[in-house]
Design a protein around this motif. Sequence first.
Motif, PDB file in Angstrom:
ATOM      1  N   ARG A   1      43.064  60.485  14.039  1.00 42.34           N
ATOM      2  CA  ARG A   1      42.551  62.053  13.800  1.00 42.34           C
ATOM      3  C   ARG A   1      43.724  62.416  14.660  1.00 42.34           C
ATOM      4  NH1 ARG A   1      37.320  64.363  14.615  1.00 42.34           N
ATOM      5  NH2 ARG A   1      38.281  65.270  16.634  1.00 42.34           N
ATOM      6  N   LEU A   2      44.579  63.561  13.818  1.00 35.41           N
ATOM      7  CA  LEU A   2      44.843  65.137  14.416  1.00 35.41           C
ATOM      8  C   LEU A   2      44.507  65.697  14.492  1.00 35.41           C
ATOM      9  CD1 LEU A   2      48.734  63.502  13.451  1.00 35.41           C
ATOM     10  CD2 LEU A   2      47.131  63.276  15.881  1.00 35.41           C
ATOM     11  N   CYS A   3      44.534  66.883  14.877  1.00 39.89           N
ATOM     12  CA  CYS A   3      43.432  68.237  14.472  1.00 39.89           C
ATOM     13  C   CYS A   3      45.339  69.142  14.548  1.00 39.89           C
ATOM     14  CB  CYS A   3      43.077  68.675  15.671  1.00 39.89           C
ATOM     15  SG  CYS A   3      42.305  70.921  15.717  1.00 39.89           S
ATOM     16  N   PHE A   4      45.037  70.486  13.030  1.00 40.92           N
ATOM     17  CA  PHE A   4      45.607  70.661  13.019  1.00 40.92           C
ATOM     18  C   PHE A   4      45.666  72.790  13.193  1.00 40.92           C
ATOM     19  CE2 PHE A   4      44.357  69.576   8.877  1.00 40.92           C
ATOM     20  CZ  PHE A   4      43.782  70.719   8.508  1.00 40.92           C
ATOM     21  N   ALA A   5      44.444  73.090  13.989  1.00 40.14           N
ATOM     22  CA  ALA A   5      44.017  74.019  13.464  1.00 40.14           C
ATOM     23  C   ALA A   5      44.309  74.953  15.086  1.00 40.14           C
ATOM     24  CB  ALA A   5      42.506  73.956  13.415  1.00 40.14           C
ATOM     25  N   HIS A   6      44.174  74.350  15.893  1.00 40.59           N
ATOM     26  CA  HIS A   6      45.198  75.450  17.182  1.00 40.59           C
ATOM     27  C   HIS A   6      46.244  75.165  17.384  1.00 40.59           C
ATOM     28  CE1 HIS A   6      40.633  75.389  17.844  1.00 40.59           C
ATOM     29  NE2 HIS A   6      39.707  73.451  17.544  1.00 40.59           N
ATOM     30  N   TYR A   7      47.096  75.328  16.456  1.00 41.36           N
ATOM     31  CA  TYR A   7      48.504  74.695  17.076  1.00 41.36           C
ATOM     32  C   TYR A   7      49.430  75.939  15.560  1.00 41.36           C
ATOM     33  CZ  TYR A   7      46.928  71.444  19.930  1.00 41.36           C
ATOM     34  OH  TYR A   7      45.544  70.549  20.574  1.00 41.36           O
ATOM     35  N   ASP A   8      50.266  75.901  16.521  1.00 45.60           N
ATOM     36  CA  ASP A   8      51.422  76.942  14.950  1.00 45.60           C
ATOM     37  C   ASP A   8      52.236  75.713  15.048  1.00 45.60           C
ATOM     38  OD1 ASP A   8      53.492  76.696  16.947  1.00 45.60           O
ATOM     39  OD2 ASP A   8      53.018  78.707  17.882  1.00 45.60           O
ATOM     40  N   GLU A   9      52.884  76.036  13.628  1.00 43.66           N
ATOM     41  CA  GLU A   9      54.079  75.346  12.524  1.00 43.66           C
ATOM     42  C   GLU A   9      55.377  74.254  14.140  1.00 43.66           C
ATOM     43  OE1 GLU A   9      55.407  76.895   9.483  1.00 43.66           O
ATOM     44  OE2 GLU A   9      53.736  77.470   9.015  1.00 43.66           O
ATOM     45  N   ALA A  10      55.672  75.444  14.852  1.00 45.99           N
ATOM     46  CA  ALA A  10      56.759  74.624  15.403  1.00 45.99           C
ATOM     47  C   ALA A  10      56.360  73.533  16.873  1.00 45.99           C
ATOM     48  CB  ALA A  10      57.057  75.107  16.912  1.00 45.99           C
ATOM     49  N   HIS A  11      54.846  73.724  17.131  1.00 50.48           N
ATOM     50  CA  HIS A  11      54.400  73.040  18.027  1.00 50.48           C
ATOM     51  C   HIS A  11      53.971  72.103  17.641  1.00 50.48           C
ATOM     52  CE1 HIS A  11      53.744  76.223  21.007  1.00 50.48           C
ATOM     53  NE2 HIS A  11      54.112  75.391  21.638  1.00 50.48           N
ATOM     54  N   ILE A  12      52.926  71.709  16.526  1.00 54.64           N
ATOM     55  CA  ILE A  12      52.770  70.522  15.134  1.00 54.64           C
ATOM     56  C   ILE A  12      54.224  69.828  15.170  1.00 54.64           C
ATOM     57  CG2 ILE A  12      52.110  70.078  12.917  1.00 54.64           C
ATOM     58  CD1 ILE A  12      50.172  72.086  13.171  1.00 54.64           C
ATOM     59  N   GLU A  13      55.407  70.667  14.809  1.00 50.72           N
ATOM     60  CA  GLU A  13      56.410  69.642  14.237  1.00 50.72           C
ATOM     61  C   GLU A  13      56.818  68.639  15.332  1.00 50.72           C
ATOM     62  OE1 GLU A  13      60.839  69.798  12.470  1.00 50.72           O
ATOM     63  OE2 GLU A  13      59.986  70.691  12.536  1.00 50.72           O
ATOM     64  N   GLN A  14      56.794  69.413  16.819  1.00 47.06           N
ATOM     65  CA  GLN A  14      57.437  68.651  18.590  1.00 47.06           C
ATOM     66  C   GLN A  14      56.151  67.602  18.566  1.00 47.06           C
ATOM     67  OE1 GLN A  14      56.698  71.127  21.206  1.00 47.06           O
ATOM     68  NE2 GLN A  14      58.866  70.616  22.403  1.00 47.06           N
ATOM     69  N   GLY A  15      54.570  67.896  17.867  1.00 50.76           N
ATOM     70  CA  GLY A  15      53.811  66.688  18.019  1.00 50.76           C
ATOM     71  C   GLY A  15      53.906  65.487  17.560  1.00 50.76           C
ATOM     72  N   ILE A  16      54.812  65.647  15.698  1.00 53.12           N
ATOM     73  CA  ILE A  16      54.947  64.744  15.396  1.00 53.12           C
ATOM     74  C   ILE A  16      56.111  64.062  16.145  1.00 53.12           C
ATOM     75  CG2 ILE A  16      55.454  63.951  12.545  1.00 53.12           C
ATOM     76  CD1 ILE A  16      52.526  64.498  13.597  1.00 53.12           C
TER      77      ILE A  16
END
Length: 89
Positions: free
Chosen positions: A64-79
């Motif tokens: 389960r991944l949360c996308f509510a607390h992060y901006d797009e750049a951080h989300i992409e980096q995490g992926i």
Amino acid sequence: MDEALRLHLPEIVYQVPIGGYFLWLRLPENIKAVELRPRAKSLGVDFRQGNLFSSTGTAQNYIRLCFAHYDEAHIEQGIVRLKECLASH
């Protein structure tokens, strides 16, 4: 997160939720989320294992991944980091 997943992990199965703050990803059957998590954390990305949310202990290969607390750049980096983690597993 959907866009980053489609770009970097197109083989991973998931559904875009209609509401909520999480995406559930189904990993290949041979990958157990509980075994993957320490490596992911060492790369600076985290998730919750699916078995934590199962009354029967199933969903071993779900995360389960949360996308509510992060901006797009951080989300992409995490992926990207998650992709690296999966590739080394």
